[in-house]
Write a protein that holds these residues in place. Structure first.
Motif, PDB file in Angstrom:
ATOM      1  N   UNK A  73       0.838  -1.206   0.000  1.00  0.00           N
ATOM      2  CA  UNK A  73       0.000   0.000   0.000  1.00  0.00           C
ATOM      3  C   UNK A  73       0.873   1.256   0.000  1.00  0.00           C
ATOM      4  N   UNK A  74       0.678   2.154  -0.959  1.00  0.00           N
ATOM      5  CA  UNK A  74       1.486   3.373  -1.019  1.00  0.00           C
ATOM      6  C   UNK A  74       1.092   4.372   0.064  1.00  0.00           C
ATOM      7  N   UNK A  75       2.013   5.296   0.347  1.00  0.00           N
ATOM      8  CA  UNK A  75       1.724   6.386   1.284  1.00  0.00           C
ATOM      9  C   UNK A  75       0.691   7.333   0.696  1.00  0.00           C
ATOM     10  N   UNK A  76       0.736   7.502  -0.633  1.00  0.00           N
ATOM     11  CA  UNK A  76      -0.242   8.374  -1.288  1.00  0.00           C
ATOM     12  C   UNK A  76      -0.435   7.975  -2.744  1.00  0.00           C
ATOM     13  N   UNK A  77      -1.617   8.272  -3.247  1.00  0.00           N
ATOM     14  CA  UNK A  77      -1.953   8.104  -4.660  1.00  0.00           C
ATOM     15  C   UNK A  77      -2.608   9.407  -5.092  1.00  0.00           C
ATOM     16  N   UNK A  78      -2.080  10.021  -6.134  1.00  0.00           N
ATOM     17  CA  UNK A  78      -2.676  11.262  -6.637  1.00  0.00           C
ATOM     18  C   UNK A  78      -2.937  11.128  -8.132  1.00  0.00           C
ATOM     19  N   UNK A  79      -3.901  11.872  -8.615  1.00  0.00           N
ATOM     20  CA  UNK A  79      -4.203  11.939 -10.037  1.00  0.00           C
ATOM     21  C   UNK A  79      -3.987  13.383 -10.470  1.00  0.00           C
ATOM     22  N   UNK A  80      -2.854  13.655 -11.136  1.00  0.00           N
ATOM     23  CA  UNK A  80      -2.544  15.045 -11.490  1.00  0.00           C
ATOM     24  C   UNK A  80      -3.506  15.588 -12.537  1.00  0.00           C
ATOM     25  N   UNK A  81      -3.719  16.870 -12.475  1.00  0.00           N
ATOM     26  CA  UNK A  81      -4.531  17.572 -13.467  1.00  0.00           C
ATOM     27  C   UNK A  81      -3.757  18.828 -13.848  1.00  0.00           C
ATOM     28  N   UNK A  97      -1.646  17.361 -19.387  1.00  0.00           N
ATOM     29  CA  UNK A  97      -2.825  18.203 -19.533  1.00  0.00           C
ATOM     30  C   UNK A  97      -3.928  17.455 -20.267  1.00  0.00           C
ATOM     31  N   UNK A  98      -5.157  17.496 -19.738  1.00  0.00           N
ATOM     32  CA  UNK A  98      -6.269  16.842 -20.437  1.00  0.00           C
ATOM     33  C   UNK A  98      -6.479  17.388 -21.852  1.00  0.00           C
ATOM     34  N   UNK A  99      -6.094  18.636 -22.071  1.00  0.00           N
ATOM     35  CA  UNK A  99      -6.259  19.219 -23.399  1.00  0.00           C
ATOM     36  C   UNK A  99      -5.252  18.639 -24.394  1.00  0.00           C
ATOM     37  N   UNK A 100      -4.110  18.151 -23.916  1.00  0.00           N
ATOM     38  CA  UNK A 100      -3.076  17.613 -24.804  1.00  0.00           C
ATOM     39  C   UNK A 100      -3.244  16.118 -25.037  1.00  0.00           C
ATOM     40  N   UNK A 101      -3.484  15.395 -23.968  1.00  0.00           N
ATOM     41  CA  UNK A 101      -3.562  13.941 -24.047  1.00  0.00           C
ATOM     42  C   UNK A 101      -4.744  13.439 -23.232  1.00  0.00           C
ATOM     43  N   UNK A 102      -5.346  12.423 -23.718  1.00  0.00           N
ATOM     44  CA  UNK A 102      -6.410  11.774 -22.960  1.00  0.00           C
ATOM     45  C   UNK A 102      -5.825  10.519 -22.344  1.00  0.00           C
ATOM     46  N   UNK A 103      -5.061  10.724 -21.256  1.00  0.00           N
ATOM     47  CA  UNK A 103      -4.397   9.613 -20.578  1.00  0.00           C
ATOM     48  C   UNK A 103      -4.847   9.573 -19.125  1.00  0.00           C
ATOM     49  N   UNK A 104      -4.853   8.375 -18.580  1.00  0.00           N
ATOM     50  CA  UNK A 104      -5.136   8.171 -17.169  1.00  0.00           C
ATOM     51  C   UNK A 104      -3.800   8.073 -16.451  1.00  0.00           C
ATOM     52  N   UNK A 105      -3.520   9.022 -15.552  1.00  0.00           N
ATOM     53  CA  UNK A 105      -2.242   9.051 -14.843  1.00  0.00           C
ATOM     54  C   UNK A 105      -2.495   9.015 -13.340  1.00  0.00           C
ATOM     55  N   UNK A 106      -1.800   8.110 -12.654  1.00  0.00           N
ATOM     56  CA  UNK A 106      -1.832   8.047 -11.194  1.00  0.00           C
ATOM     57  C   UNK A 106      -0.401   8.061 -10.702  1.00  0.00           C
TER      58      UNK A 106
END
Length: 82
Positions: A13-21, A28-37
């Motif tokens: 289990x990680x200390x944290x999980x974030x989803x950058x925006x 950037x959602x405007x540049x790529x439609x990728x799922x990043x964690x």
């Protein structure tokens, strides 16, 4: 089993999980439609882009970690000359 679930099974289990925006750039959602964690453990930062894990940063002085390949084992005792 997905790469992401294999990662969590290996590191726990990680200390944290974030989803950058990000406002701009590759995440950037405007540049790529990728799922990043972004996953963080003590001394280890990995990110999964569309479910594929990539190394962000490893601080061997903080993380008790060995990375083994056929040619080399990377750990806190590995010398740059190796």
């Amino acid at each position: 089993m997905s790469y992401e679930s294999t990662l969590l099974k290996a590191f726990g289990e990680p200390n944290s999980i974030t989803e950058p925006n990000s406002e701009c750039g590759a995440l950037s959602p405007a540049w790529n439609y990728v799922d990043v964690k972004l996953y963080s453990w003590d001394g280890i930062e990995l990110h999964c882009v569309d479910g594929v894990p990539e190394v962000g940063k490893i601080e061997f002085s903080k993380a008790n970690l060995n990375i083994k390949t056929k040619q080399l084992t990377l750990d806190k005792d590995t010398k740059l000359s190796e």
